[in-house]
Scaffold this motif. Structure first.
Motif, PDB file in Angstrom:
ATOM      1  N   PRO A 168      -0.773   6.576  -0.888  1.00  0.00           N
ATOM      2  CA  PRO A 168      -1.043   6.501  -2.329  1.00  0.00           C
ATOM      3  C   PRO A 168       0.105   5.887  -3.137  1.00  0.00           C
ATOM      4  O   PRO A 168      -0.132   5.357  -4.208  1.00  0.00           O
ATOM      5  CB  PRO A 168      -1.239   7.966  -2.733  1.00  0.00           C
ATOM      6  CG  PRO A 168      -1.586   8.671  -1.474  1.00  0.00           C
ATOM      7  CD  PRO A 168      -0.861   7.946  -0.384  1.00  0.00           C
ATOM      8  N   SER A 169       1.336   5.957  -2.608  1.00  0.00           N
ATOM      9  CA  SER A 169       2.462   5.473  -3.415  1.00  0.00           C
ATOM     10  C   SER A 169       2.901   4.058  -3.015  1.00  0.00           C
ATOM     11  O   SER A 169       3.857   3.538  -3.561  1.00  0.00           O
ATOM     12  CB  SER A 169       3.640   6.446  -3.288  1.00  0.00           C
ATOM     13  OG  SER A 169       4.022   6.577  -1.930  1.00  0.00           O
ATOM     14  N   TRP A 170       2.223   3.452  -2.050  1.00  0.00           N
ATOM     15  CA  TRP A 170       2.639   2.128  -1.589  1.00  0.00           C
ATOM     16  C   TRP A 170       1.900   1.015  -2.337  1.00  0.00           C
ATOM     17  O   TRP A 170       0.754   1.187  -2.737  1.00  0.00           O
ATOM     18  CB  TRP A 170       2.328   1.937  -0.099  1.00  0.00           C
ATOM     19  CG  TRP A 170       3.097   2.763   0.843  1.00  0.00           C
ATOM     20  CD1 TRP A 170       3.921   3.822   0.561  1.00  0.00           C
ATOM     21  CD2 TRP A 170       3.093   2.616   2.258  1.00  0.00           C
ATOM     22  NE1 TRP A 170       4.427   4.334   1.719  1.00  0.00           N
ATOM     23  CE2 TRP A 170       3.940   3.613   2.779  1.00  0.00           C
ATOM     24  CE3 TRP A 170       2.464   1.742   3.135  1.00  0.00           C
ATOM     25  CZ2 TRP A 170       4.158   3.759   4.145  1.00  0.00           C
ATOM     26  CZ3 TRP A 170       2.681   1.886   4.496  1.00  0.00           C
ATOM     27  CH2 TRP A 170       3.535   2.885   4.991  1.00  0.00           C
ATOM     28  N   PRO A 171       2.554  -0.158  -2.399  1.00  0.00           N
ATOM     29  CA  PRO A 171       1.829  -1.322  -2.914  1.00  0.00           C
ATOM     30  C   PRO A 171       0.777  -1.790  -1.912  1.00  0.00           C
ATOM     31  O   PRO A 171       0.876  -1.508  -0.711  1.00  0.00           O
ATOM     32  CB  PRO A 171       2.931  -2.383  -3.091  1.00  0.00           C
ATOM     33  CG  PRO A 171       4.081  -1.922  -2.291  1.00  0.00           C
ATOM     34  CD  PRO A 171       3.971  -0.444  -2.113  1.00  0.00           C
ATOM     35  N   GLU A 172      -0.199  -2.517  -2.405  1.00  0.00           N
ATOM     36  CA  GLU A 172      -1.323  -2.929  -1.550  1.00  0.00           C
ATOM     37  C   GLU A 172      -0.903  -3.837  -0.396  1.00  0.00           C
ATOM     38  O   GLU A 172      -1.475  -3.770   0.677  1.00  0.00           O
ATOM     39  CB  GLU A 172      -2.379  -3.647  -2.396  1.00  0.00           C
ATOM     40  CG  GLU A 172      -3.247  -2.668  -3.169  1.00  0.00           C
ATOM     41  CD  GLU A 172      -4.055  -3.363  -4.240  1.00  0.00           C
ATOM     42  OE1 GLU A 172      -5.270  -3.543  -4.027  1.00  0.00           O
ATOM     43  OE2 GLU A 172      -3.466  -3.740  -5.275  1.00  0.00           O
ATOM     44  N   ARG A 173       0.128  -4.667  -0.622  1.00  0.00           N
ATOM     45  CA  ARG A 173       0.445  -5.637   0.431  1.00  0.00           C
ATOM     46  C   ARG A 173       0.965  -4.973   1.706  1.00  0.00           C
ATOM     47  O   ARG A 173       0.982  -5.585   2.771  1.00  0.00           O
ATOM     48  CB  ARG A 173       1.434  -6.684  -0.078  1.00  0.00           C
ATOM     49  CG  ARG A 173       2.823  -6.179  -0.398  1.00  0.00           C
ATOM     50  CD  ARG A 173       3.724  -7.332  -0.882  1.00  0.00           C
ATOM     51  NE  ARG A 173       5.100  -6.906  -1.019  1.00  0.00           N
ATOM     52  CZ  ARG A 173       5.573  -6.186  -2.028  1.00  0.00           C
ATOM     53  NH1 ARG A 173       4.765  -5.802  -2.998  1.00  0.00           N
ATOM     54  NH2 ARG A 173       6.846  -5.834  -2.067  1.00  0.00           N
ATOM     55  N   PHE A 174       1.389  -3.723   1.606  1.00  0.00           N
ATOM     56  CA  PHE A 174       1.817  -3.004   2.809  1.00  0.00           C
ATOM     57  C   PHE A 174       0.755  -2.017   3.295  1.00  0.00           C
ATOM     58  O   PHE A 174       1.037  -1.139   4.103  1.00  0.00           O
ATOM     59  CB  PHE A 174       3.133  -2.271   2.557  1.00  0.00           C
ATOM     60  CG  PHE A 174       4.312  -3.199   2.408  1.00  0.00           C
ATOM     61  CD1 PHE A 174       4.740  -3.993   3.471  1.00  0.00           C
ATOM     62  CD2 PHE A 174       4.989  -3.301   1.201  1.00  0.00           C
ATOM     63  CE1 PHE A 174       5.829  -4.846   3.338  1.00  0.00           C
ATOM     64  CE2 PHE A 174       6.076  -4.146   1.057  1.00  0.00           C
ATOM     65  CZ  PHE A 174       6.499  -4.932   2.127  1.00  0.00           C
ATOM     66  N   GLY A 175      -0.439  -2.122   2.763  1.00  0.00           N
ATOM     67  CA  GLY A 175      -1.490  -1.213   3.192  1.00  0.00           C
ATOM     68  C   GLY A 175      -1.609   0.024   2.336  1.00  0.00           C
ATOM     69  O   GLY A 175      -2.270   0.995   2.717  1.00  0.00           O
ATOM     70  N   GLY A 176      -0.984   0.002   1.169  1.00  0.00           N
ATOM     71  CA  GLY A 176      -1.086   1.141   0.256  1.00  0.00           C
ATOM     72  C   GLY A 176      -2.248   0.983  -0.700  1.00  0.00           C
ATOM     73  O   GLY A 176      -3.023   0.019  -0.609  1.00  0.00           O
TER      74      GLY A 176
END
Lengths: 380, 398
Positions: free
Chosen positions: B58-66
């Motif tokens: 939930p706390s990651w950016p989308e480009r890393f799979g968040g």
């Protein structure tokens, strides 16, 4: 959900920050508090020009349609300046009460005059034996010809001395603490039978004791519906609580800055006292308390405009109690960290501390509001 | 300024709630709500379910799979997850090592480690503290000596939470002893199955095995497992501590704990009436609730402003200090509410499969141990005194 101020609010804050810095230096304020009236009519005219006195009023009454967050911006700046003018009594308390409870005709007659700075008002509601209980009103009202006759006493009416008119609550029906049966009247300062004695308060402000001895007023002086004033008064006082929370946060910010500066410059044992960890942590506690109080003041402002009275009530009590606790900590510790300089009249720290202290005793103290909030847990 | 949730945010909340009702396994949420012991598999199972939904990080950016969620959306997720009795997503992989790998790791490290964190394959633990290095972390002594394409690690880490389950440990190790202590530290990722790694349990004040000592005896670590530059690890460690603090306010969990406290205070009795009617006790509940109300707004204010700056500031220390104090206060009130039945120690009652008889009310068994255990919250993650030093130096400039 967002935590940004609007461009207008940022502009308003900048304007007020400049005003406080330029026109409200501490020494001038200190002198002003000692004048007969205790504030400046020139400043009042400036407030009118800036639109502050018409901020919460509707366009139809030449107002700016402001909300409680706008009030917060104003009151936070006023806190920093320890502003003495009767803004809280006239615009926040009486202004909101008229805006939300008076007839359209009364609003059109009165709000533009408040907005232009021509007229000052004060709210006479609390009574000596009632402490902070809003419904315990012993002042009576009885029909008199086509109008009414009021008798009773009102305690510590904030900025009462300069008021051209008073909003006075009185019991038209019911027992001593009944929620029903309270009515509100607009009473001119010079009405026969109204006795007023004004005095200074601990924070440099002014308040008055009012005695109403068979004061006769016309039918048109009734504000809102007969017997149904309490919810409206409660709502106006909640705007007052939100405003006081914001003012407190402004003061706390100013005290933290002053204390930080003092810790960096005051030397003992051959070094700045800010090098001592015990004092560093104390200032950190004040900083945290202020940020937490700021959060609660924001919540108070937003919920002051809330439509559900029960939710508004419990949140405003939560804020008044919590901000009060944090303000007490910041005020007392700012004095402590200033050492002897914290208790002298010539430094602003003592004045900020006194204002925080009187705010905590205005519109209900910490115990009162913690009690209101605590009792609301039974219903939840 | 708008403190109400927008229609989109309310819709988001409704979606989360529906998901939690449908997908959170009942046996796991029962354990969480009743304060039973959670097994490794409970955490992993839930992480895999979240991952399948696309919500593993939930706390990651989308480009890393968040998920790329906003601060407010993450807050809603925390709140709903806690209310539903979902296990905490452990921070060691998701919120601690991952942001460091994202910011300072190379592409190969990102590809190797991040997907296995988000899908629940790897369990991480944190190798920071040592017996002689607590608050003075930079004094750490675990050595990593470069030999060709490997570092050889010798030393000891301690207070290592849930290392008994871990596949990997991220460690601060000393790679140079010249200059300031901060300047000779490197950040290594170490496979826990490496020969020479030994985990020894430390039993905590509630009688439970949560933390460990981790010993390194001639452990070979490929140089490729160093994140960033050699001797720059302290910078990465500080970056990590900032990230850790943001998750540590625990507003959602404290809200759930407060609700549980009120339920207990309604069921316990005092002078023949529900305990919650006792003014003295109720005021203490009210007081902590006010603190939590303020912290919720402060938390969102800090996280929203960080979104713009892209990195947690020292203001996050406020969240750690207030969040931990509130957690402790609620735990203490839960214990106090039990009265006499705060005394019995019944560790077997914490086992979800135990079918014996509770001593006292069925909710009593975990609470006193929880109070003892939660004294950790003002000590770990940089003690609250260290947090105050950070604010004094970084915010106030003292």
């Amino acid at each position: 959900m967002n935590f940004d101020y609007t461009e207008e609010q940022n502009a308003l804050r900048d304007t007020l920050t400049r005003f406080i810095a330029k026109d409200y230096p501490f020494e001038a304020r200190r002198a002003l508090a000692k004048t007969a009236e205790g504030f400046s009519r020139d400043h009042w005219s400036q407030f009118a020009e800036l639109g502050l006195l018409a901020l919460p009023f509707p366009d139809a009454c030449e107002g700016l349609n402001g909300n409680a967050v706008d009030n917060l911006v104003v009151m936070e700046a006023f806190g920093r300046g320890l502003v003495l003018e009767p803004y809280f009594a006239t615009v926040i308390l009486a202004g909101h009460l008229l805006r939300d409870f008076a007839s359209d005709e009364q609003k059109r007659a009165l709000l533009p005059k408040i907005g232009s700075g021509e007229r000052m008002l004060a709210l006479g509601h609390y009574e000596a034996d009632a402490r902070y209980e809003l419904a315990r009103i012993a002042t009576t009202v009885t029909p008199q010809g086509s109008g009414f006759r009021l008798s009773g006493q009102k305690a510590v009416v904030l900025s009462g001395g300069c008021a051209d008119q008073f909003l006075i609550s009185a019991r038209s029906a019911g027992g001593s603490s009944d929620a029903q049966g309270l009515s509100l009247f607009l009473v001119d300062r010079h009405t026969p039978g109204l006795k007023l004695s004004s005095y200074s308060t601990q924070d440099g402000g002014r308040a008055a004791e009012l005695v109403l001895d068979q004061v006769e007023v016309g039918a048109q002086s009734l504000v809102g519906s007969l017997g149904e004033a309490l919810p409206a008064i409660e709502r106006a006082l909640d705007y007052g609580i939100a405003a006081l929370c914001a003012e407190s946060v402004g003061i706390m910010g100013a005290l933290n800055e002053a204390t930080l500066e003092y810790l960096k410059t005051r030397k003992q044992f051959g070094q700045a006292i800010g090098r001592f960890q015990v004092l560093q942590h104390r200032l950190v506690d004040m900083f945290i308390a202020t940020e937490q109080a700021r959060s609660m003041a924001l919540l108070a402002a937003v919920k002051a405009d809330a439509l559900d009275p029960a939710e508004r009530r419990r949140t405003l009590s939560a804020a008044k109690a919590y901000v009060g606790q944090q303000a007490r900590l910041v005020g007392q510790q700012a004095v402590q960290l200033h050492g002897g300089m914290g208790v002298v009249d010539e430094l602003n720290v003592a004045h900020y501390f006194k204002r925080l202290t009187t705010i905590n005793l205005t519109l209900g103290d910490i115990d009162h509001h913690l009690g209101v909030y605590s009792d609301s847990l039974l219903a939840a | 300024m708008d403190l109400e949730f927008s229609p989109q945010e309310q819709q988001f909340r409704a979606e989360l709630r529906a998901f939690l009702v449908a997908k959170l396994p009942a046996d796991i949420s029962r354990k969480v709500k009743e304060g039973k012991r959670l097994a490794k598999d409970d955490f992993v199972r839930w992480q895999k379910i979240l991952h399948a939904q696309g919500w593993g990080a939930p706390s990651w950016p989308e480009r890393f799979g968040g998920t790329g969620w906003s601060a407010v959306e993450q807050h809603i997720f925390d709140e709903e997850s806690a209310a539903a009795g979902a296990p905490l997503q452990l921070p060691f992989g998701l919120k601690m090592v991952a942001p460091v790998i994202m910011a300072f790791g190379d592409a190969a490290q990102q590809a190797q480690f991040l997907p296995r964190i988000v899908d629940g394959s790897d369990w991480w633990c944190q190798g920071y503290s040592e017996p002689g290095s607590g608050s003075d972390l930079a004094s750490l002594k675990t050595r990593a000596e470069r030999r060709g394409e490997h570092y050889v690690v010798n030393g000891q880490k301690t207070w290592t939470t849930l290392a008994q389950h871990a596949d990997w440990i991220f460690c601060l190790v000393r790679t140079a002893s010249e200059g300031r202590p901060q300047e000779g530290i490197s950040f290594l990722l170490i496979d826990m199955k490496s020969p020479g790694v030994t985990v020894r349990p430390i039993i905590m004040n509630d009688g439970e095995h949560e933390i460990n000592e981790v010993w390194f005896d001639e452990v070979n670590v490929p140089v490729g497992n160093r994140v960033g530059e050699e001797n720059r690890g302290w910078t990465y460690a500080k970056f990590l501590l900032g990230h850790e603090r943001t998750g540590i306010a625990g507003v959602g969990r404290s809200k759930a704990a407060l609700k549980h406290l009120k339920e207990i205070a309604r069921r316990e009795t005092c002078r023949g009436r529900p305990l919650i009617e006792d003014l003295r006790f109720r005021d203490r509940i009210a007081q902590v609730e006010l603190e939590l109300m303020a912290l919720e707004i402060t938390n969102l204010r800090v996280l929203s402003s960080e979104k713009e700056k892209k990195a947690p500031g020292p203001e996050a220390s406020i969240l750690k200090i207030k969040g931990s104090e509130i957690q402790q206060t609620i735990a203490e009130l839960q214990m106090s509410a039990l009265g006499h039945y705060a005394l019995p120690w019944q560790p077997e009652a914490l086992d979800a499969h135990w079918d014996g008889e509770s001593i006292g009310p069925d909710y009593a068994a975990p609470l006193t141990g929880h109070y003892f255990n939660y004294r950790k919250t003002t000590i770990y993650g940089g003690s609250n005194e260290i947090q105050k030093n950070i604010i004094a130096q970084m915010v106030l400039g003292l």
